[in-house]
Scaffold this motif. Structure first.
Motif, PDB file in Angstrom:
ATOM      1  N   PRO A   1       0.796  -1.226   0.000  1.00 25.59           N
ATOM      2  CA  PRO A   1       0.000   0.000   0.000  1.00 25.59           C
ATOM      3  C   PRO A   1       0.827   1.273   0.000  1.00 25.59           C
ATOM      4  O   PRO A   1       0.299   2.366  -0.205  1.00 25.59           O
ATOM      5  CB  PRO A   1      -0.820  -0.122   1.283  1.00 25.59           C
ATOM      6  N   GLY A   2       2.131   1.160   0.246  1.00 25.73           N
ATOM      7  CA  GLY A   2       3.002   2.321   0.306  1.00 25.73           C
ATOM      8  C   GLY A   2       4.324   1.934   0.943  1.00 25.73           C
ATOM      9  O   GLY A   2       4.590   0.745   1.161  1.00 25.73           O
ATOM     10  N   PRO A   3       5.171   2.912   1.255  1.00 23.93           N
ATOM     11  CA  PRO A   3       6.484   2.600   1.833  1.00 23.93           C
ATOM     12  C   PRO A   3       6.431   2.145   3.286  1.00 23.93           C
ATOM     13  O   PRO A   3       7.425   1.668   3.818  1.00 23.93           O
ATOM     14  CB  PRO A   3       7.241   3.927   1.706  1.00 23.93           C
ATOM     15  N   VAL A   4       5.266   2.296   3.925  1.00 26.55           N
ATOM     16  CA  VAL A   4       5.082   1.872   5.318  1.00 26.55           C
ATOM     17  C   VAL A   4       3.828   1.011   5.394  1.00 26.55           C
ATOM     18  O   VAL A   4       2.800   1.347   4.812  1.00 26.55           O
ATOM     19  CB  VAL A   4       4.937   3.086   6.259  1.00 26.55           C
ATOM     20  N   VAL A   5       3.923  -0.112   6.108  1.00 28.45           N
ATOM     21  CA  VAL A   5       2.748  -0.932   6.384  1.00 28.45           C
ATOM     22  C   VAL A   5       2.609  -1.078   7.895  1.00 28.45           C
ATOM     23  O   VAL A   5       3.594  -1.001   8.629  1.00 28.45           O
ATOM     24  CB  VAL A   5       2.836  -2.325   5.727  1.00 28.45           C
ATOM     25  N   ASP A   6       1.383  -1.275   8.358  1.00 28.33           N
ATOM     26  CA  ASP A   6       1.195  -1.524   9.785  1.00 28.33           C
ATOM     27  C   ASP A   6       1.035  -3.026  10.018  1.00 28.33           C
ATOM     28  O   ASP A   6       0.942  -3.825   9.079  1.00 28.33           O
ATOM     29  CB  ASP A   6       0.010  -0.726  10.343  1.00 28.33           C
TER      30      ASP A   6
ATOM     31  N   ALA B   1      -2.515  -9.664   7.684  1.00 21.69           N
ATOM     32  CA  ALA B   1      -3.522 -10.081   6.702  1.00 21.69           C
ATOM     33  C   ALA B   1      -2.906 -10.471   5.359  1.00 21.69           C
ATOM     34  O   ALA B   1      -3.569 -11.110   4.539  1.00 21.69           O
ATOM     35  CB  ALA B   1      -4.536  -8.958   6.494  1.00 21.69           C
ATOM     36  N   ASN B   2      -1.642 -10.088   5.138  1.00 19.09           N
ATOM     37  CA  ASN B   2      -1.025 -10.307   3.829  1.00 19.09           C
ATOM     38  C   ASN B   2       0.296 -11.073   3.906  1.00 19.09           C
ATOM     39  O   ASN B   2       1.090 -11.022   2.962  1.00 19.09           O
ATOM     40  CB  ASN B   2      -0.786  -8.961   3.137  1.00 19.09           C
ATOM     41  N   LEU B   3       0.512 -11.802   4.984  1.00 21.52           N
ATOM     42  CA  LEU B   3       1.790 -12.506   5.151  1.00 21.52           C
ATOM     43  C   LEU B   3       2.089 -13.458   3.999  1.00 21.52           C
ATOM     44  O   LEU B   3       3.252 -13.620   3.615  1.00 21.52           O
ATOM     45  CB  LEU B   3       1.805 -13.274   6.472  1.00 21.52           C
ATOM     46  N   GLY B   4       1.062 -14.078   3.462  1.00 28.38           N
ATOM     47  CA  GLY B   4       1.290 -15.026   2.380  1.00 28.38           C
ATOM     48  C   GLY B   4       1.639 -14.397   1.049  1.00 28.38           C
ATOM     49  O   GLY B   4       2.069 -15.100   0.131  1.00 28.38           O
ATOM     50  N   GLU B   5       1.489 -13.071   0.959  1.00 24.79           N
ATOM     51  CA  GLU B   5       1.713 -12.377  -0.314  1.00 24.79           C
ATOM     52  C   GLU B   5       3.058 -11.653  -0.381  1.00 24.79           C
ATOM     53  O   GLU B   5       3.407 -11.109  -1.431  1.00 24.79           O
ATOM     54  CB  GLU B   5       0.596 -11.355  -0.556  1.00 24.79           C
ATOM     55  N   VAL B   6       3.793 -11.624   0.726  1.00 21.05           N
ATOM     56  CA  VAL B   6       5.030 -10.840   0.784  1.00 21.05           C
ATOM     57  C   VAL B   6       6.155 -11.694   1.361  1.00 21.05           C
ATOM     58  O   VAL B   6       5.927 -12.763   1.925  1.00 21.05           O
ATOM     59  CB  VAL B   6       4.850  -9.568   1.652  1.00 21.05           C
ATOM     60  N   GLN B   7       7.379 -11.190   1.220  1.00 20.88           N
ATOM     61  CA  GLN B   7       8.521 -11.797   1.898  1.00 20.88           C
ATOM     62  C   GLN B   7       8.984 -10.824   2.978  1.00 20.88           C
ATOM     63  O   GLN B   7       9.128  -9.625   2.734  1.00 20.88           O
ATOM     64  CB  GLN B   7       9.633 -12.147   0.919  1.00 20.88           C
TER      65      GLN B   7
ATOM     66  N   TRP C   1       4.661  -5.504  16.954  1.00 24.39           N
ATOM     67  CA  TRP C   1       4.065  -6.808  16.637  1.00 24.39           C
ATOM     68  C   TRP C   1       3.893  -7.643  17.915  1.00 24.39           C
ATOM     69  O   TRP C   1       2.831  -8.232  18.158  1.00 24.39           O
ATOM     70  CB  TRP C   1       4.960  -7.528  15.635  1.00 24.39           C
ATOM     71  N   LEU C   2       4.935  -7.689  18.736  1.00 25.02           N
ATOM     72  CA  LEU C   2       4.877  -8.473  19.975  1.00 25.02           C
ATOM     73  C   LEU C   2       3.905  -7.869  20.974  1.00 25.02           C
ATOM     74  O   LEU C   2       3.151  -8.594  21.639  1.00 25.02           O
ATOM     75  CB  LEU C   2       6.275  -8.557  20.590  1.00 25.02           C
ATOM     76  N   LEU C   3       3.922  -6.543  21.107  1.00 28.52           N
ATOM     77  CA  LEU C   3       3.046  -5.888  22.074  1.00 28.52           C
ATOM     78  C   LEU C   3       1.572  -6.049  21.721  1.00 28.52           C
ATOM     79  O   LEU C   3       0.705  -5.979  22.592  1.00 28.52           O
ATOM     80  CB  LEU C   3       3.405  -4.407  22.181  1.00 28.52           C
ATOM     81  N   GLU C   4       1.286  -6.278  20.450  1.00 30.45           N
ATOM     82  CA  GLU C   4      -0.090  -6.526  20.030  1.00 30.45           C
ATOM     83  C   GLU C   4      -0.505  -7.984  20.208  1.00 30.45           C
ATOM     84  O   GLU C   4      -1.627  -8.365  19.869  1.00 30.45           O
ATOM     85  CB  GLU C   4      -0.262  -6.102  18.564  1.00 30.45           C
ATOM     86  N   GLY C   5       0.424  -8.797  20.733  1.00 28.72           N
ATOM     87  CA  GLY C   5       0.104 -10.193  21.002  1.00 28.72           C
ATOM     88  C   GLY C   5       0.035 -11.072  19.773  1.00 28.72           C
ATOM     89  O   GLY C   5      -0.605 -12.126  19.785  1.00 28.72           O
ATOM     90  N   ARG C   6       0.706 -10.680  18.714  1.00 31.61           N
ATOM     91  CA  ARG C   6       0.655 -11.455  17.475  1.00 31.61           C
ATOM     92  C   ARG C   6       1.637 -12.634  17.547  1.00 31.61           C
ATOM     93  O   ARG C   6       2.581 -12.633  18.336  1.00 31.61           O
ATOM     94  CB  ARG C   6       0.963 -10.566  16.274  1.00 31.61           C
ATOM     95  N   ALA C   7       1.402 -13.617  16.705  1.00 31.04           N
ATOM     96  CA  ALA C   7       2.208 -14.839  16.717  1.00 31.04           C
ATOM     97  C   ALA C   7       3.661 -14.534  16.379  1.00 31.04           C
ATOM     98  O   ALA C   7       3.960 -13.676  15.537  1.00 31.04           O
ATOM     99  CB  ALA C   7       1.646 -15.840  15.713  1.00 31.04           C
TER     100      ALA C   7
END
Length: 330
Positions: free
Chosen positions: A27-32, A38-44, A166-172
């Motif tokens: 979506p741009g030079p920065v992603v949240d 939601a897009n892990l499978g589409e990027v490296q 990422w960690l503070l949001e409790g993500r895997a």
């Protein structure tokens, strides 16, 4: 009238391809982190680390006994599926005339080899993940971003807040070592002249005032009260404005830092005397902290004439070029 296969199939394929391209794009030079999850499978994804051991370490938290609020003490692990991008191989010594300048961008062929060894593939969006606890490690990722841009990569973004958010949001997260892999990434072009500046270009900007020189160091270094051992004179390049690293990020609850809004960056530029609409050359001690001001000017504010002086104060003072503004030490 019956529709032929050509009549309905080709438009349908075109729509499908457009949808896939949009899903796979950045979506741009920065992603949240929500977008990345939601897009892990589409990027490296590449974790940019100056401490490679943290890639396989467990994160450390402190929990307030009264409120239950978590504070991140030490970033560890990585986003599942991510690979490690160690910052050390990304910088090298380079001969400039008779001088050896440290911490420089590798030549194109060497950089391509480094990226392939990291596991970067061609023609797939790249997301760089800083540690995310302070502006110094953010600039590790922004420096890698600049280097990729120099060598023709445009399908690239940085994760706002990095691994800390990422960690503070409790993500895997994972602490597994990434399996060895050789990537297929190839440098598309050498755009050093577009995104970089050498000493002669900086000297010309000093003489003609054709570009704003942005010093990305802290105020003590800018005013000559502190100096790194590889910088051979105190002060700053004549006429430079200072945009100190502490202004480039904002703290968020729990121990992460994130980027400001575009309006805030324009305000910061105004109060520091940086003309956000004028060509600029960012520098620091060695081309590391300069990545922050360059990224803001070029990628966020969209200035097409924003460059980074790779050699920075190390090369400038090694060449015995003029400096100014050092406060006399008594």
């Amino acid at each position: 009238m019956r529709l032929t296969i050509k009549t309905w199939l080709l438009p349908a394929l075109a729509l499908l391809w457009a949808g896939l391209a949009q899903a796979a794009g950045l979506p741009g030079p920065v992603v949240d982190s929500a977008w990345l999850a939601a897009n892990l499978g589409e990027v490296q994804v590449f974790e940019v680390r100056s401490n490679p051991k943290s890639f396989t370490a467990a994160p450390e938290f402190e929990t307030d006994a009264k409120t239950g609020k978590k504070t991140l003490v030490e970033v560890g692990g990585h986003i599942p599926g991510a690979r490690l991008m160690d910052t050390k191989p990304l910088r090298t010594d380079k001969k400039v005339g008779e001088l050896t300048v440290k911490y420089m961008l590798p030549e194109m062929a060497a950089f391509e080899t480094i990226m392939q060894a990291v596991g970067v593939d061609a023609d797939r969006p790249i997301v760089l993940v800083p540690v995310g606890t302070d502006v110094v490690d953010l600039d590790d990722a922004l420096r890698a971003y600049w280097q990729l841009k120099v060598y023709g990569e445009d399908n690239i973004a940085v994760l706002d807040g990095g691994m800390a958010a990422w960690l503070l949001e409790g993500r895997a997260h994972s602490s597994d070592a990434a399996p060895a892999k050789t990537g297929s990434w190839r440098a598309k072009a050498d755009r050093s002249a577009r995104y970089g500046a050498d000493s002669e270009a900086v000297a010309a900007a000093v003489a003609s005032k054709s570009a704003t020189l942005i010093d990305g160091r802290d105020l003590r270094s800018y005013h000559g009260l502190a100096r790194r051992d590889y910088v051979h004179a105190a002060g700053h390049i004549p006429g430079a404005k200072v945009l100190p690293p502490e202004l480039l990020t904002r703290p968020v609850s729990g121990g992460a830092v994130k980027l400001h809004s575009l309006a805030t960056y324009r305000g910061i530029a105004a109060v520091t005397g940086v003309d956000a609409d004028k060509p600029s050359i960012a520098y620091c001690n060695s081309g590391h902290l300069a990545s922050g001001p360059w990224f803001v000017m070029s990628e966020l504010l969209g200035h097409k004439n924003a460059r980074l002086y790779d050699g920075s104060m190390h090369q400038w003072t090694l060449e015995k070029r003029p400096v100014e503004g050092a406060i006399p030490l008594q």
